[in-house]
Design a protein around this motif. Structure first.
Motif, mmCIF file in Angstrom:
data_model
loop_
_atom_site.group_PDB
_atom_site.id
_atom_site.type_symbol
_atom_site.label_atom_id
_atom_site.label_comp_id
_atom_site.label_asym_id
_atom_site.label_seq_id
_atom_site.Cartn_x
_atom_site.Cartn_y
_atom_site.Cartn_z
ATOM 1 N N UNK A 170 1.064 -1.596 -0.066
ATOM 2 C CA UNK A 170 -0.198 0.181 0.237
ATOM 3 C C UNK A 170 0.729 1.147 -0.260
ATOM 4 N N UNK A 171 2.210 1.160 0.889
ATOM 5 C CA UNK A 171 2.247 2.693 0.460
ATOM 6 C C UNK A 171 3.314 2.171 -0.301
ATOM 7 N N UNK A 172 3.940 0.922 -0.469
ATOM 8 C CA UNK A 172 4.490 1.480 -2.159
ATOM 9 C C UNK A 172 3.763 1.593 -3.560
ATOM 10 N N UNK A 173 2.448 2.033 -3.369
ATOM 11 C CA UNK A 173 1.304 2.208 -3.894
ATOM 12 C C UNK A 173 1.418 4.275 -3.659
ATOM 13 N N UNK A 174 1.312 4.388 -2.417
ATOM 14 C CA UNK A 174 1.191 5.645 -2.906
ATOM 15 C C UNK A 174 2.303 6.237 -3.377
ATOM 16 N N UNK A 175 3.783 5.569 -3.358
ATOM 17 C CA UNK A 175 4.598 6.287 -3.351
ATOM 18 C C UNK A 175 4.620 7.065 -4.693
ATOM 19 N N UNK A 176 4.616 5.920 -4.947
ATOM 20 C CA UNK A 176 4.373 5.781 -6.683
ATOM 21 C C UNK A 176 3.386 6.841 -7.186
ATOM 22 N N UNK A 177 2.467 6.987 -6.890
ATOM 23 C CA UNK A 177 1.056 7.956 -7.210
ATOM 24 C C UNK A 177 2.014 9.200 -7.423
ATOM 25 N N UNK A 178 1.834 9.442 -6.063
ATOM 26 C CA UNK A 178 2.762 10.538 -5.063
ATOM 27 C C UNK A 178 4.192 11.067 -5.784
ATOM 28 N N UNK A 179 4.706 11.185 -7.338
ATOM 29 C CA UNK A 179 5.313 11.437 -7.772
ATOM 30 C C UNK A 179 6.008 13.249 -7.007
ATOM 31 N N UNK A 180 7.194 13.365 -6.819
ATOM 32 C CA UNK A 180 7.839 14.534 -7.056
ATOM 33 C C UNK A 180 8.197 15.278 -8.036
ATOM 34 N N UNK A 181 7.819 16.341 -8.711
ATOM 35 C CA UNK A 181 8.398 16.829 -10.215
ATOM 36 C C UNK A 181 9.195 17.053 -10.341
ATOM 37 N N UNK A 182 10.744 16.478 -10.194
ATOM 38 C CA UNK A 182 11.770 17.275 -10.855
ATOM 39 C C UNK A 182 12.246 18.175 -11.761
ATOM 40 N N UNK A 183 12.876 18.729 -12.135
ATOM 41 C CA UNK A 183 13.207 19.778 -13.581
ATOM 42 C C UNK A 183 15.184 19.525 -13.445
ATOM 43 N N UNK A 184 15.450 18.950 -14.224
ATOM 44 C CA UNK A 184 17.441 19.187 -14.036
ATOM 45 C C UNK A 184 17.508 19.495 -15.806
ATOM 46 N N UNK A 185 18.597 20.864 -14.679
ATOM 47 C CA UNK A 185 19.109 21.395 -15.957
ATOM 48 C C UNK A 185 20.880 21.111 -15.810
ATOM 49 N N UNK A 186 20.916 21.175 -16.964
ATOM 50 C CA UNK A 186 22.718 20.143 -17.104
ATOM 51 C C UNK A 186 22.930 21.601 -17.441
ATOM 52 N N UNK A 187 24.006 22.507 -17.653
ATOM 53 C CA UNK A 187 25.560 23.484 -17.631
ATOM 54 C C UNK A 187 26.688 23.051 -18.023
ATOM 55 N N UNK A 188 26.887 23.220 -18.986
ATOM 56 C CA UNK A 188 28.865 22.875 -19.492
ATOM 57 C C UNK A 188 29.487 23.720 -20.098
ATOM 58 N N UNK A 189 30.803 24.346 -19.909
ATOM 59 C CA UNK A 189 31.760 25.186 -20.013
ATOM 60 C C UNK A 189 33.054 24.211 -20.411
#
Length: 332
Positions: free
Chosen positions: A282-301
């Motif tokens: 049950x807690x695994x299902x809730x964990x999958x349902x409520x995902x934390x949104x993440x935005x990744x930005x890659x910088x390279x020099x």
């Protein structure tokens, strides 16, 4: 990391050993001819003469450095920035006396409900590193175990101290929901949820579960409800008048309809856990349902390093030219 933009130039390095081999076979060009080598022994043992033995290597080293420069070595500076849009989660845990029931098992051995719940909730917390999480425990009344926090180590310590209530027994589900919703009221998170776990029926408190759910809905809080325990009777340890602990079979019941109404009113979901594995799922299902949104930005020099090879090469060629026409100048 270092990489080469034009690595094909490095193949020229393979020619340098051939040049060394060819020069070794050819030998040095004689500057002065003597009728007997004994006449030049004094000169041959001089420091100046020994230094001249490696002088011819300068153009070879300079050539190798030039080849490295032509291959365009670069130093790549990379950085990844991850922005997490965390979820605020309040965990409501029933700590009434019935949570001592020994109807769950771990490793084949009977374990009371509260210990299994704490173990499952602890794992759930570990898997939500980017979310603020708080805990409310409740029996006859709710009390705050931890406010919303990102300090999950501190949160885990407080979870470990949760025990079954020894006084003020009862099950105040509505009050527990209201206490958690109050903690989420000023939250700026885009997603706010309550996960309520209980093994009983609302039998005390000043607010009904459904009224608390309506307040949660108005504030944009989603509620997941989890009913735990077997249906019918379960073994519960109780102490007699002499202080001895005995197991008695007691009737246990959960108001599933009320919990379903609470979750449905807020857009959440209702779950039923009758053993350890189902509770974990049950807690695994809730964990999958409520995902934390993440935005990744890659910088390279990219930093050019060819100058570190070409400038020393030019310096070595200049040094070789200068020494060849001064200190190590050959006689005609």
């Amino acid at each position: 990391m270092i990489h080469f933009l034009q690595p094909e130039w490095l193949w020229l390095l393979a020619l340098l050993p051939l040049i060394l081999l060819w020069r070794g076979r050819k030998g040095h060009v004689a500057a002065i001819e003597y009728s007997h080598v004994g006449l030049a022994q004094t000169v041959a043992h001089s420091v100046r003469s020994r230094a001249g033995r490696w002088f011819w290597m300068l153009p070879i080293v300079a050539g190798a450095l030039m080849i490295l420069g032509l291959a365009r070595p670069q130093w790549a500076h990379g950085r990844t920035q991850v922005t997490a849009n965390g979820i605020d989660i309040m965990l409501d845990l029933d700590v009434s006396g019935s949570m001592q029931a020994l109807d769950f098992k771990e490793g084949g051995q009977p374990v009371n409900r509260i210990e299994v719940v704490k173990s499952v909730v602890s794992k759930f917390i570990d898997e939500r590193p980017d979310d603020r999480i708080g805990i409310v425990a409740f029996a006859g009344a709710p009390y705050l175990v931890s406010p919303l926090t990102l300090d999950h180590d501190w949160l885990q310590q407080n979870l470990g101290r949760v025990t079954v209530a020894s006084v003020d027994d009862g099950t105040a589900i509505g009050s527990a929901i209201a206490a958690s919703v109050n903690r989420l009221r000023d939250s700026q998170a885009k997603s706010k949820i309550v996960i309520l776990l209980t093994d009983g029926m609302n039998n005390t408190g000043k607010i009904s579960p459904l009224a608390a759910a309506e307040a949660a809905k108005a504030l944009g809080v989603k509620i997941y409800t989890v009913a735990v325990g077997v249906r019918g009777e379960a073994p519960i340890p109780v102490k007699d008048e002499f202080g001895n602990t005995q197991l008695v079979m007691a009737k246990v019941d959960v108001d599933e309809k009320a919990l379903q109404a609470v979750s449905a009113a807020t857009g959440g979901a209702f779950y039923r856990a009758t053993d350890t594995d189902s509770l974990k799922n049950i807690y695994e299902q809730i964990n999958r349902l409520e995902k934390t949104a993440q935005v990744a930005q890659h910088f390279e020099h990219q930093q050019e390093l060819y100058s570190w090879a070409l400038f020393p090469a030019i310096a070595l060629l200049g040094l070789g030219f200068g020494l060849e026409n001064t200190r190590f100048r050959r006689l005609p």
